[in-house]
Scaffold this motif. Structure first.
Motif, short mmCIF file in Angstrom:
data_model
loop_
_atom_site.label_atom_id
_atom_site.label_comp_id
_atom_site.label_asym_id
_atom_site.label_seq_id
_atom_site.Cartn_x
_atom_site.Cartn_y
_atom_site.Cartn_z
N ALA A 55 0.69 -1.30 0.01
CA ALA A 55 -0.13 -0.15 -0.11
C ALA A 55 0.72 1.29 -0.01
CB ALA A 55 -1.10 -0.01 1.23
N GLY A 56 1.81 1.26 0.59
CA GLY A 56 2.92 2.32 0.76
C GLY A 56 3.39 2.74 -0.65
N ILE A 57 3.91 1.90 -1.26
CA ILE A 57 4.38 1.79 -2.60
C ILE A 57 3.42 2.38 -3.77
CG2 ILE A 57 5.46 0.62 -4.51
CD1 ILE A 57 6.65 -1.46 -2.62
N LEU A 58 2.18 1.80 -3.33
CA LEU A 58 1.04 2.29 -4.30
C LEU A 58 0.57 3.75 -3.98
CD1 LEU A 58 -1.27 -1.05 -4.44
CD2 LEU A 58 0.14 -0.29 -6.23
N MET A 59 0.95 4.15 -2.97
CA MET A 59 0.61 5.69 -2.76
C MET A 59 1.54 6.78 -3.33
SD MET A 59 -1.08 5.92 1.06
CE MET A 59 -0.10 4.58 2.09
N LEU A 60 2.74 6.13 -3.60
CA LEU A 60 3.71 7.03 -4.25
C LEU A 60 3.12 7.34 -5.66
CD1 LEU A 60 7.05 4.63 -3.79
CD2 LEU A 60 6.17 6.76 -2.43
N PRO A 61 3.56 8.61 -6.04
CA PRO A 61 2.95 9.21 -7.44
C PRO A 61 3.62 8.50 -8.55
CG PRO A 61 4.00 10.90 -5.96
CD PRO A 61 4.26 9.79 -5.22
N VAL A 62 4.65 7.73 -8.45
CA VAL A 62 5.38 6.88 -9.64
C VAL A 62 4.23 5.64 -9.90
CG1 VAL A 62 6.67 5.53 -8.22
CG2 VAL A 62 7.35 5.76 -10.57
N SER A 63 3.41 5.36 -8.91
CA SER A 63 2.59 4.19 -9.04
C SER A 63 1.15 4.40 -9.68
CB SER A 63 2.26 3.51 -7.87
OG SER A 63 3.72 3.11 -7.24
N ARG A 64 1.04 5.65 -9.76
CA ARG A 64 -0.60 5.90 -10.09
C ARG A 64 -0.71 7.02 -11.24
NH1 ARG A 64 -1.58 10.27 -6.53
NH2 ARG A 64 -0.15 10.23 -4.79
N VAL A 65 -1.58 6.88 -12.14
CA VAL A 65 -1.84 8.13 -12.76
C VAL A 65 -3.03 9.00 -12.48
CG1 VAL A 65 -2.76 8.61 -15.39
CG2 VAL A 65 -1.16 6.61 -14.83
N GLY A 66 -4.00 8.41 -11.79
CA GLY A 66 -4.95 9.16 -11.32
C GLY A 66 -4.89 9.45 -9.89
N GLN A 67 -5.90 10.23 -9.30
CA GLN A 67 -5.75 10.98 -7.93
C GLN A 67 -7.09 10.53 -7.44
OE1 GLN A 67 -3.10 11.98 -6.07
NE2 GLN A 67 -4.66 11.94 -4.28
N ALA A 94 -6.47 -0.59 -15.24
CA ALA A 94 -6.04 -0.40 -16.55
C ALA A 94 -5.16 1.06 -16.61
CB ALA A 94 -6.97 -0.92 -17.60
N THR A 95 -6.43 1.97 -16.14
CA THR A 95 -6.17 3.35 -16.22
C THR A 95 -5.51 4.05 -15.15
OG1 THR A 95 -8.65 3.76 -15.71
CG2 THR A 95 -7.83 3.14 -18.09
N PHE A 96 -6.10 3.71 -14.03
CA PHE A 96 -5.88 4.47 -12.65
C PHE A 96 -4.22 4.18 -12.27
CE2 PHE A 96 -5.17 5.25 -8.21
CZ PHE A 96 -5.99 6.53 -7.99
N TRP A 97 -3.60 3.01 -12.46
CA TRP A 97 -2.14 2.69 -12.19
C TRP A 97 -1.26 2.78 -13.43
CZ3 TRP A 97 -2.24 2.78 -7.14
CH2 TRP A 97 -3.35 2.33 -6.27
N THR A 98 -0.10 3.13 -13.18
CA THR A 98 0.79 3.27 -13.98
C THR A 98 1.37 1.88 -14.23
OG1 THR A 98 2.73 3.56 -12.46
CG2 THR A 98 1.77 5.64 -13.36
N PRO A 99 2.50 1.61 -15.40
CA PRO A 99 3.01 0.46 -15.53
C PRO A 99 4.01 -0.02 -14.37
CG PRO A 99 3.09 1.61 -17.35
CD PRO A 99 2.44 2.55 -16.36
N PHE A 100 4.18 0.90 -13.59
CA PHE A 100 5.23 0.54 -12.36
C PHE A 100 4.03 0.09 -11.37
CE2 PHE A 100 6.67 1.66 -8.11
CZ PHE A 100 7.65 1.04 -8.04
N GLY A 101 2.96 0.72 -11.11
CA GLY A 101 1.64 0.39 -10.01
C GLY A 101 1.39 -1.04 -10.56
N GLN A 102 1.12 -1.31 -11.81
CA GLN A 102 0.58 -2.69 -12.15
C GLN A 102 1.59 -3.90 -11.93
OE1 GLN A 102 -0.16 -2.02 -16.35
NE2 GLN A 102 -2.22 -0.75 -15.88
N VAL A 103 2.89 -3.41 -12.06
CA VAL A 103 4.13 -4.50 -11.71
C VAL A 103 3.95 -4.79 -10.22
CG1 VAL A 103 6.40 -4.82 -11.47
CG2 VAL A 103 5.47 -3.86 -13.67
N VAL A 104 3.72 -3.83 -9.56
CA VAL A 104 3.58 -3.82 -7.83
C VAL A 104 2.62 -4.68 -7.62
CG1 VAL A 104 3.29 -2.75 -5.76
CG2 VAL A 104 4.75 -1.54 -7.48
N ILE A 105 1.38 -4.56 -8.34
CA ILE A 105 0.09 -5.15 -7.95
C ILE A 105 0.54 -6.66 -8.54
CG2 ILE A 105 -2.17 -5.67 -8.87
CD1 ILE A 105 -2.70 -2.59 -9.11
N LEU A 106 1.23 -7.00 -9.58
CA LEU A 106 1.35 -8.15 -10.05
C LEU A 106 2.15 -8.84 -9.03
CD1 LEU A 106 0.77 -10.23 -12.33
CD2 LEU A 106 3.02 -9.21 -13.27
#
Length: 474
Positions: A55-67, A94-106
């Motif tokens: 959750a901490g990583i997903l809160m980083l700006p690099v992890s998300r496109v949306g707010q 697909a749209t809220f998280w960046t590719p980095f955020g999607q890698v974190v989710i994976l």
């Protein structure tokens, strides 16, 4: 020649109770038992730690496109859903998280599917070339190893099984995405890997806003995903035993028989009933071709087995379909796999216990083998704790939302069973309801018995027998 005693699964109520090695220690082993019970707490704490880090990583700006207005709740909900391999989402993956955020989710899905403590034990093997007694007990609890001495080999087999199934599924999906949907090989490869890992781990996360609805008539997408879901949902002990004795039915253990036959029964029933209720309805299957209807019915029998993918809109499904789906979600898949629910073996053991009670038999037997009373009590405990969790979660959601009982019940069972299916209300839930669902996902993934054991570790067997009395039943 004396036949060797059958190796029975270790009891779920405690990772040490029933262990032959520890039981052999007698009274002198009681102190060791007490010290070894501590790892039961390690499983939920390890999952919780990974959730917090994720959750901490997903809160980083690099992890998300949306707010989001409540980014903390959104990040924690996504992390819990990923680690608990559920698939419920409050934002579009697909749209809220960046590719980095999607890698974190994976990564969270993969770690959650494999098991935190199993992964830690495996890393210890690589680093120290050995694994301690406590680590073996924890890994045994996580993987439901059939014999204490098999923990090391089973851990490596689990890794091999995951790697093989995920790799084959990823190759098939990548080829299809590349040929039919995306000419960019890199994107097709990423989508193939993501959906393969999500499918085998029964997570249900997808990189498409409509999940798999766009591929409802594509067998090259639906069939490999369904196959990966079934493989992961059967459970690692079942897969290992099937590899060893695929056609020697006489050598099949009771656990293997219950899981395979039970899975087949629910699989066929789910497909047939889903097709019966949705075949001609234009909102779901009615507008599809014959092949699309068959694929949709296949998904209707497979996806509720805690996978969470959907190729139709469950918000438009009939109440009958939702009810059947509720049942499938609550039962779930096989033990010691990536599926959730109370598990097939739990459901069938209770079913056989009821059947034998109706027939007036004191001993519960399955395939000429008797089932111990402790196993029956464990099954009853798991089922009733599951019912209690669903009832409490449903009540809390009804108090915090304006949705109907039908939709709220579907949502709570989906969360507890770590399924991820939704009628579409997840996006609009208030933060209070989201935290309720997080608690249900966490309880469903860790297991009601593990949670109960972590709370009541101090329980000790009585050294005396109390007088027996029979209250009136029924």
């Amino acid at each position: 020649m004396t036949r060797a005693p059958e190796r029975l699964p270790i009891g779920e109520r405690s990772i040490v109770r029933g262990n032959p090695m520890l039981e052999a220690l007698g009274r002198e082993g009681e102190r060791l038992k007490a010290s070894l019970l501590h790892p039961v707490r390690s499983v939920p704490l390890a999952f919780l730690a990974v959730i917090i880090v994720g959750a901490g990583i997903l809160m980083l700006p690099v992890s998300r496109v949306g707010q989001d207005d409540d980014m903390v709740t959104t990040a924690f909900f996504t992390a819990v859903s990923s680690v608990c391999v559920t698939g419920l989402i409050t934002v579009d993956t697909a749209t809220f998280w960046t590719p980095f955020g999607q890698v974190v989710i994976l990564a969270l899905i993969q770690v959650g599917g494999f098991g935190i403590m199993s992964l830690a034990s495996l890393l210890a093997l690589f680093v120290r070339k050995t694994i301690g007694l406590r680590g073996q007990l924890v890994a045994q609890s996580e993987t439901h190893t059939l014999n204490f001495g098999d923990v090391k080999s089973v851990l490596f087999r689990v890794v091999k099984i995951m790697a093989v199934f995920e790799s084959i599924t990823a190759l098939l999906l990548t080829a299809r995405f590349w040929i039919a949907y995306d000419p960019d090989l890199g994107t097709a490869l990423w989508h193939g890997i993501f959906h393969a890992v999500s499918a085998f781990n029964n997570a249900g996360f997808a990189l498409y806003s409509d999940n798999l609805i766009s591929f409802a008539e594509d067998p090259w997408i639906i069939v490999p995903i369904c196959a990966a879901i079934i493989a992961g949902g059967l459970g690692f002990p079942v897969i290992i035993q099937l590899v060893r004795n695929p056609f020697r039915f006489k050598n099949w253990t009771i656990h293997l028989r219950l899981t395979v036959y039970g899975y087949l029964l629910l699989f066929v029933a789910g497909i047939v009933l889903f097709a019966a209720f949705e075949w001609n309805r234009p909102e779901t299957l009615g507008h599809l071709s014959l092949g699309g209807k068959i694929l949709g019915s296949l998904g209707g029998g497979v996806f509720p087995r805690t996978a969470g993918f959907n190729s139709i809109d469950y918000g438009a499904a009939t109440p009958e379909t939702l009810m059947i789906t509720n049942i499938l979600m609550f039962i779930g898949g096989g033990s010691a796999g990536t599926a959730g629910g109370i598990k097939i073996t739990t459901f069938l053991v209770l079913g056989f216990a009821i059947w034998n009670e109706i027939r007036g038999r004191e001993q519960v037997t399955i395939a000429h083998r008797s089932i111990s009373s402790s196993t029956q009590r464990q099954a009853l405990t798991v089922a009733l704790l599951g019912v209690g969790a669903v009832i409490l979660g449903t009540l809390l959601l009804l108090m915090s939302t304006d949705y109907s009982l039908e939709k709220v019940l579907f949502e709570t069972i989906s969360a507890f069973g770590t399924v991820g299916l939704s009628t579409g209300i997840t996006y609009n839930l208030p933060p209070t309801a989201e935290w309720v669902l997080m608690a249900l996902m966490f309880t469903g993934r860790i297991g009601t018995i593990t949670v109960a054991s972590a709370i009541a570790l101090a329980s000790r067997p009585r050294l005396f027998q109390l007088p027996e009395e029979r209250p009136i039943i029924g």
